[in-house]
Design a protein around this motif. Structure first.
Motif, PDB file in Angstrom:
ATOM      1  N   SER B  51       0.828  -1.197   0.000  1.00  0.00           N
ATOM      2  CA  SER B  51       0.000   0.000   0.000  1.00  0.00           C
ATOM      3  C   SER B  51       0.873   1.261   0.000  1.00  0.00           C
ATOM      4  CB  SER B  51      -0.994  -0.057   1.163  1.00  0.00           C
ATOM      5  OG  SER B  51      -0.737   0.921   2.100  1.00  0.00           O
ATOM      6  N   ALA B  52       1.996   1.225   0.744  1.00  0.00           N
ATOM      7  CA  ALA B  52       2.864   2.406   0.779  1.00  0.00           C
ATOM      8  C   ALA B  52       3.499   2.659  -0.576  1.00  0.00           C
ATOM      9  CB  ALA B  52       3.942   2.227   1.842  1.00  0.00           C
ATOM     10  N   SER B  53       3.719   1.571  -1.352  1.00  0.00           N
ATOM     11  CA  SER B  53       4.441   1.726  -2.611  1.00  0.00           C
ATOM     12  C   SER B  53       3.628   2.474  -3.660  1.00  0.00           C
ATOM     13  CB  SER B  53       4.857   0.360  -3.159  1.00  0.00           C
ATOM     14  OG  SER B  53       3.747  -0.310  -3.689  1.00  0.00           O
ATOM     15  N   ILE B  54       2.307   2.605  -3.473  1.00  0.00           N
ATOM     16  CA  ILE B  54       1.503   3.344  -4.451  1.00  0.00           C
ATOM     17  C   ILE B  54       0.898   4.593  -3.801  1.00  0.00           C
ATOM     18  CG2 ILE B  54       0.968   1.516  -6.094  1.00  0.00           C
ATOM     19  CD1 ILE B  54      -1.644   1.073  -4.497  1.00  0.00           C
ATOM     20  N   LYS B  55       1.621   5.123  -2.784  1.00  0.00           N
ATOM     21  CA  LYS B  55       1.128   6.336  -2.137  1.00  0.00           C
ATOM     22  C   LYS B  55       2.037   7.505  -2.466  1.00  0.00           C
ATOM     23  CE  LYS B  55      -1.282   4.494   1.866  1.00  0.00           C
ATOM     24  NZ  LYS B  55      -1.143   4.132   3.265  1.00  0.00           N
ATOM     25  N   LEU B  56       1.502   8.671  -2.202  1.00  0.00           N
ATOM     26  CA  LEU B  56       2.338   9.857  -2.217  1.00  0.00           C
ATOM     27  C   LEU B  56       3.133   9.824  -0.912  1.00  0.00           C
ATOM     28  CD1 LEU B  56       2.315  12.111  -4.356  1.00  0.00           C
ATOM     29  CD2 LEU B  56       1.114  13.533  -2.696  1.00  0.00           C
ATOM     30  N   ASP B  57       4.403  10.243  -0.979  1.00  0.00           N
ATOM     31  CA  ASP B  57       5.237  10.111   0.213  1.00  0.00           C
ATOM     32  C   ASP B  57       4.582  10.681   1.473  1.00  0.00           C
ATOM     33  OD1 ASP B  57       7.597   9.439   1.629  1.00  0.00           O
ATOM     34  OD2 ASP B  57       8.066  11.570   1.647  1.00  0.00           O
ATOM     35  N   ASN B  58       3.875  11.807   1.322  1.00  0.00           N
ATOM     36  CA  ASN B  58       3.261  12.451   2.488  1.00  0.00           C
ATOM     37  C   ASN B  58       2.190  11.591   3.142  1.00  0.00           C
ATOM     38  OD1 ASN B  58       4.821  14.701   2.172  1.00  0.00           O
ATOM     39  ND2 ASN B  58       3.315  15.755   0.894  1.00  0.00           N
ATOM     40  N   ASP B  59       1.595  10.696   2.365  1.00  0.00           N
ATOM     41  CA  ASP B  59       0.465   9.931   2.889  1.00  0.00           C
ATOM     42  C   ASP B  59       0.892   8.611   3.528  1.00  0.00           C
ATOM     43  OD1 ASP B  59      -1.052  11.913   1.867  1.00  0.00           O
ATOM     44  OD2 ASP B  59      -1.515  10.868  -0.009  1.00  0.00           O
ATOM     45  N   VAL B  60       2.188   8.265   3.433  1.00  0.00           N
ATOM     46  CA  VAL B  60       2.623   6.948   3.890  1.00  0.00           C
ATOM     47  C   VAL B  60       2.297   6.734   5.364  1.00  0.00           C
ATOM     48  CG1 VAL B  60       4.655   5.530   4.348  1.00  0.00           C
ATOM     49  CG2 VAL B  60       4.380   6.618   2.141  1.00  0.00           C
ATOM     50  N   PHE B  61       2.488   7.776   6.178  1.00  0.00           N
ATOM     51  CA  PHE B  61       2.281   7.604   7.619  1.00  0.00           C
ATOM     52  C   PHE B  61       0.983   8.208   8.115  1.00  0.00           C
ATOM     53  CE2 PHE B  61       6.889   7.055   7.244  1.00  0.00           C
ATOM     54  CZ  PHE B  61       6.947   5.784   7.762  1.00  0.00           C
ATOM     55  N   GLU B  62       0.039   8.325   7.203  1.00  0.00           N
ATOM     56  CA  GLU B  62      -1.286   8.803   7.546  1.00  0.00           C
ATOM     57  C   GLU B  62      -1.841   8.030   8.733  1.00  0.00           C
ATOM     58  OE1 GLU B  62      -4.828  10.016   4.439  1.00  0.00           O
ATOM     59  OE2 GLU B  62      -3.630   8.229   4.149  1.00  0.00           O
ATOM     60  N   ASN B  71      -6.069   7.762  -4.408  1.00  0.00           N
ATOM     61  CA  ASN B  71      -5.489   7.956  -5.743  1.00  0.00           C
ATOM     62  C   ASN B  71      -4.177   7.207  -5.828  1.00  0.00           C
ATOM     63  OD1 ASN B  71      -7.509   9.942  -6.475  1.00  0.00           O
ATOM     64  ND2 ASN B  71      -6.423  11.265  -5.019  1.00  0.00           N
ATOM     65  N   PRO B  72      -4.228   5.941  -6.213  1.00  0.00           N
ATOM     66  CA  PRO B  72      -2.968   5.173  -6.272  1.00  0.00           C
ATOM     67  C   PRO B  72      -1.972   5.858  -7.197  1.00  0.00           C
ATOM     68  CG  PRO B  72      -4.819   3.935  -7.228  1.00  0.00           C
ATOM     69  CD  PRO B  72      -5.395   5.154  -6.618  1.00  0.00           C
ATOM     70  N   ARG B  73      -0.740   5.926  -6.716  1.00  0.00           N
ATOM     71  CA  ARG B  73       0.277   6.658  -7.463  1.00  0.00           C
ATOM     72  C   ARG B  73       1.229   5.655  -8.112  1.00  0.00           C
ATOM     73  NH1 ARG B  73       4.937   9.347  -7.110  1.00  0.00           N
ATOM     74  NH2 ARG B  73       4.985  11.434  -8.003  1.00  0.00           N
ATOM     75  N   TRP B  74       0.827   5.132  -9.271  1.00  0.00           N
ATOM     76  CA  TRP B  74       1.622   4.096  -9.929  1.00  0.00           C
ATOM     77  C   TRP B  74       2.934   4.648 -10.468  1.00  0.00           C
ATOM     78  CZ3 TRP B  74      -0.125  -0.472  -8.718  1.00  0.00           C
ATOM     79  CH2 TRP B  74      -1.497  -0.646  -8.465  1.00  0.00           C
ATOM     80  N   GLU B  75       3.020   5.968 -10.592  1.00  0.00           N
ATOM     81  CA  GLU B  75       4.253   6.571 -11.127  1.00  0.00           C
ATOM     82  C   GLU B  75       5.470   6.203 -10.293  1.00  0.00           C
ATOM     83  OE1 GLU B  75       1.340   7.980 -10.574  1.00  0.00           O
ATOM     84  OE2 GLU B  75       1.195   9.971 -11.451  1.00  0.00           O
ATOM     85  N   ASN B  76       5.255   5.908  -8.984  1.00  0.00           N
ATOM     86  CA  ASN B  76       6.384   5.506  -8.141  1.00  0.00           C
ATOM     87  C   ASN B  76       7.196   4.409  -8.807  1.00  0.00           C
ATOM     88  OD1 ASN B  76       5.575   7.269  -6.233  1.00  0.00           O
ATOM     89  ND2 ASN B  76       4.680   5.746  -4.853  1.00  0.00           N
ATOM     90  N   TYR B  77       6.477   3.468  -9.418  1.00  0.00           N
ATOM     91  CA  TYR B  77       7.152   2.328 -10.029  1.00  0.00           C
ATOM     92  C   TYR B  77       7.967   2.728 -11.259  1.00  0.00           C
ATOM     93  CZ  TYR B  77       5.039  -0.999  -6.894  1.00  0.00           C
ATOM     94  OH  TYR B  77       4.709  -1.705  -5.774  1.00  0.00           O
ATOM     95  N   LYS B  78       7.639   3.877 -11.843  1.00  0.00           N
ATOM     96  CA  LYS B  78       8.420   4.362 -12.974  1.00  0.00           C
ATOM     97  C   LYS B  78       9.625   5.139 -12.469  1.00  0.00           C
ATOM     98  CE  LYS B  78       7.592   7.136 -16.653  1.00  0.00           C
ATOM     99  NZ  LYS B  78       6.687   8.238 -17.043  1.00  0.00           N
ATOM    100  N   GLU B  79       9.377   5.927 -11.414  1.00  0.00           N
ATOM    101  CA  GLU B  79      10.420   6.842 -10.937  1.00  0.00           C
ATOM    102  C   GLU B  79      11.652   6.128 -10.404  1.00  0.00           C
ATOM    103  OE1 GLU B  79       9.123   9.916  -8.215  1.00  0.00           O
ATOM    104  OE2 GLU B  79       7.604  10.509  -9.683  1.00  0.00           O
ATOM    105  N   ILE B  80      11.444   4.974  -9.720  1.00  0.00           N
ATOM    106  CA  ILE B  80      12.606   4.311  -9.121  1.00  0.00           C
ATOM    107  C   ILE B  80      13.661   3.962 -10.163  1.00  0.00           C
ATOM    108  CG2 ILE B  80      11.526   3.364  -7.044  1.00  0.00           C
ATOM    109  CD1 ILE B  80      11.154   0.752  -8.646  1.00  0.00           C
TER     110      ILE B  80
END
Lengths: 321, 294
Positions: B51-62, B71-80
Motif C-alpha cells: 500500500s505504501a508503494s503506491i502512495k504519495l510520500d506524504n500519505d505513507v504515515f497517515e 489515488n494510487p500513485r503508480w508513477e512511483n514504479y516508474k520513478e525508481i
C-alpha cells in the motif's frame, strides 16, 4: 597351485588398479568444491588465526606480532564495544531461538492436522524467508517508529500502550527477536516435513487409551519430533550468532561510526567485527574477535551435542536396544 | 429389559461420540483461529509495503492507516528506475544469482556423486572435514579472504562473489543425502552396461534428483538474491552494486521518500516470489526426502 597364485596376484593387481582409478575419479568429481574450499575457506581461516596475533591494518606501513594483546584488549574492556556486543548477542540468541522454536513448532503442529488450505498457509509463513532480509528489515524499521509506525497503531487500536522499540536500549533486542520470528518459515517447513513422518498408529494408540489432543502432543509428537527440534535448535543458535542485517538496517547509526545504537544495545557480534575491520580498519584486532566467535559457536555446538543423548529420542536407538 | 439396556448403552455411546465430535470441532476452530490470526500478522508488513508503494510520500504515515489509497500513485514504479541506476542493480543481481546457482548445482551434485557412489580411499574423512565448514561462519575468515581478493585485483568485481559462493557445503550435503537413497543396483547395472561414471551421474542419477535440485535452486537463488554482507564487503562502485545494496542507497540518500523505497522493494521481490511459488511442491518434497531434518 601355480594357477591360483597367479589369479590372486592378478586380483590384487586389479583391485589396486581399480582403487587408484576410483581415487582419481573421486578426486576429479570433488575437485571443484575441494579447490574452492581450500583456497577461499581453509587458507583464509588459517590466516585469520595468524592475523589475530598481529596489529595488522590495511594501509599501515608495518605489521608486528603483538602476542595476545588483541585478545587482552577485548576482555579488559579497552575495546569498549566488545562486552556490549557480547551482551546484545547473548540476549538475542537466548531470546530468539526459544521463541522461534516454540512458535514454529506450534504452527507446524497446527498445519500438520487435517487443515484446509495448508499450502496457502505454508506459503504465507514462508513468504518472509524469500523476501530479502535487508528489505524486510527496512519495512520493520518504519513499522517500529514509535509515533506513527503501524505496530504502535495496531497496539493502540486494541487498547494496549505502544512500545519504544528501536528508540530505547531496553527494547532494541526485543524488536530484533520479533523480526526473527517473522522469518522463521524455514524452521516451520522443516518441522512440518518431520511431523509428517510420525506413524499414525502411535496416535491411534492414544485414542484407544482414551487420551486427548494434549496427550498426543506431549507423549507422541514432542518425543518423536525431538531429533528435528534438536536440529532446528542447533541451526537456530548457529544462525543467531551470525545475525548481521538486523543491526545494519534496524539500527544503522548513520551519524556515528558504530552501528547498533542507542548505547550499543543493538550491536550484535558480527556487525561489531565488521565495523572493527572495515570502518576502523583494525584487521588484526577484528581477526581476534572473529576467532572468539568461532570458539563460542564451537563450545555451544559441543554442549548441545553432549545434551543430545539425554534429551533427544532416536527411534533407531530404541530398536537396537 | 435386555433390549432397554442395550438401547441405553447405544444412547450413551452416541452421546459420547457427539461430545467427542463437538470437542474436535472446537479444537479445529481454535486451530483455524490461531493460524489465520498469525498468518495475518505475518502478512501485515507486506500489505503495508504494497500500500505504501503506491502512495504519495506524504500519505505513507497517515493516521489511521489507509490500506487502499484513494489515488494510487503508480508513477512511483516508474520513478525508481530513473532516480538510481536500478536496472543496473537488477542486472548485477540477476547475473550473480543465476551464475552462482547454476555453478553450485553442478559442483555440489558432482561432489555428492563421488561422496555417495564412488568408493574411493579417504572418502569419508574428506567428506566430514568438508561438511564441518557449514558451522564456520563466513565472518570469521572474511578479512583474509578480502585481502586475498584484493591482491588478485578481484575486489569490486562480480567475479569475486561468483568464485566465493559457487561451492555450497550445504548443497553437497543435501545432494549426498538424496543420492544415498537411490538404490545402488541402478548405478551398478549401468556400470555393467559399460556406462562411464560421468554417464551414470548425468543420465541415471541426476534425472532422479529433481526434488534435491529444486531445493538447492531455491535455497541458493534466494540466498544470493537476498545476500547483503558479502556484496557490502566486496562491491563498492555503483555500477557493480546489487539490489540489496541499491535499496540501502535509497534509504541513506532518499530517507525522506518512503513510498519510493517501498516500490523499489516490491520490484526487487518479484523474481524470488515467482521462483518459490513455482517450485514450492518439489521443494517441500526435497526437504522431506533428503532427511536434512536430522
Amino acid at each position: 597351485m601355480d594357477y591360483s597364485l597367479n589369479t590372486s596376484q592378478n586380483f590384487i593387481k586389479r583391485t589396486k588398479k581399480s582403487n587408484r582409478r576410483k581415487l582419481w575419479l573421486g578426486l576429479l568429481f570433488t575437485s571443484p568444491v575441494l579447490l574452492g574450499y581450500t583456497i577461499f575457506v581453509l587458507i583464509p581461516l588459517i590466516v585469520t588465526t595468524v592475523l589475530s596475533f598481529t596489529n595488522f591494518s590495511i594501509g599501515a606501513k608495518n605489521t608486528n606480532f603483538i602476542g595476545f594483546e588483541n585478545y587482552i584488549n577485548m576482555f579488559n574492556g579497552q575495546d569498549v564495544y566488545f562486552w556490549p556486543s557480547v551482551k546484545a548477542t547473548l540476549l538475542y540468541v537466548f531470546g530468539s531461538v526459544p521463541a522461534n522454536i516454540v512458535f514454529s513448532f506450534l504452527i507446524a503442529v497446527l498445519l500438520n492436522a487435517n487443515i484446509k488450505g495448508r499450502a496457502i498457509f505454508r506459503g504465507i509463513f514462508y513468504l518472509p524467508v524469500v523476501i530479502p532480509l535487508a528489505s524486510g528489515c527496512s519495512i520493520w524499521l518504519w513499522m517500529f517508529q514509535p509515533d506513527f509506525g503501524i505496530v504502535n497503531q495496531l497496539l493502540k487500536a486494541v487498547g494496549l500502550p505502544g512500545g519504544t522499540w528501536l528508540s530505547s536500549d531496553t527494547t532494541v533486542i526485543l524488536s530484533f527477536i520479533i523480526v526473527s520470528m517473522w522469518i522463521c518459515g524455514n524452521t516451520i517447513v522443516i518441522f512440518l516435513a518431520g511431523l509428517q513422518e510420525i506413524p499414525s498408529h502411535l496416535y491411534e494408540a492414544i485414542d484407544v487409551d482414551g487420551g486427548n489432543a494434549f496427550h498426543k502432543l506431549l507423549y507422541i509428537t514432542i518425543p518423536m519430533a525431538s531429533p528435528i527440534i534438536f536440529f532446528n535448535t542447533v541451526m537456530g543458535v548457529i544462525n543467531a550468532f551470525q545475525a548481521f542485517v538486523q543491526t545494519a538496517v534496524l539500527t544503522p547509526g548513520y551519524s556515528q561510526m558504530m552501528m547498533g545504537q542507542p548505547n550499543n544495545s543493538g550491536l550484535l557480534y558480527v556487525p561489531y567485527i565488521y565495523t572493527k575491520a572495515f570502518r576502523f580498519s583494525q584487521m588484526g584486532a577484528a581477526s581476534a574477535s572473529a576467532i572468539i566467535l568461532l570458539i563460542a559457536i564451537a563450545i555451544f555446538t559441543v554442549i548441545f551435542f553432549k545434551m543430545q543423548n539425554s534429551l533427544v529420542y532416536y527411534e533407531g536407538d530404541a530398536k537396537k536396544k | 429389559m435386555n433390549s432397554t439396556i442395550i438401547s441405553q448403552k447405544k444412547e450413551n455411546q452416541t452421546s459420547f461420540f457427539i461430545k467427542e465430535k463437538s470437542k474436535q470441532y472446537a479444537l479445529k476452530a481454535a486451530s483455524y483461529f490461531v493460524l489465520i490470526l498469525t498468518s495475518l500478522a505475518v502478512l501485515v508488513p507486506f500489505l503495508w509495503m504494497l500500500s505504501a508503494s503506491i502512495k504519495l510520500d506524504n500519505d505513507v504515515f497517515e493516521f489511521p492507516v489507509r490500506w487502499i489509497p484513494e489515488n494510487p500513485r503508480w508513477e512511483n514504479y516508474k520513478e525508481i528506475w530513473e532516480i538510481l541506476p536500478f536496472s543496473i542493480f537488477y542486472k548485477n543481481t540477476a547475473i550473480l544469482a543465476v551464475t552462482i546457482t547454476v555453478l553450485s548445482l553442478i559442483t555440489s551434485s558432482l561432489a555428492a556423486y563421488a561422496f555417495s557412489k564412488i568408493k574411493f580411499p579417504g572418502r569419508n574423512a574428506i567428506f566430514i572435514c568438508y561438511i564441518g565448514t557449514i558451522a564456520v561462519p563466513f565472518q570469521v575468515y572474511m578479512i583474509p579472504q578480502f585481502i586475498m581478493m584484493r591482491k588478485l585485483n578481484l575486489t569490486d568485481t562480480l567475479l569475486s562473489l561468483i568464485l566465493l559462493q559457487s561451492f555450497s557445503a550445504f548443497g553437497v550435503f543435501l545432494f549426498r543425502q538424496f543420492f544415498i537413497s537411490i538404490p545402488e543396483e541402478l548405478s551398478e547395472s549401468a556400470r555393467m552396461d559399460g556406462l562411464s561414471e560421468f554417464g551414470i551421474y548425468l543420465r541415471i542419477i541426476l534425472p532422479l534428483a529433481k526434488p534435491a535440485i529444486a531445493t538447492l535452486t531455491i535455497f541458493q537463488f534466494v540466498f544470493v538474491w537476498n545476500n547483503f554482507l558479502e556484496p557490502l564487503v566486496y562491491l563498492t562502485s555503483t555500477d557493480k552494486k546489487t539490489l540489496q545494496l541499491g535499496i540501502r542507497m535509497f534509504m541513506t540518500q532518499y530517507t525522506a521518500d518512503y513510498a519510493l523505497i517501498m516500490a523499489a522493494t516490491v520490484v526487487s521481490l518479484i523474481p524470488v516470489v515467482i521462483l518459490f511459488f513455482s517450485m514450492q511442491r518439489f521443494f517441500i518434497e526435497g526437504i522431506a526426502t533428503t532427511g536434512i531434518k536430522g
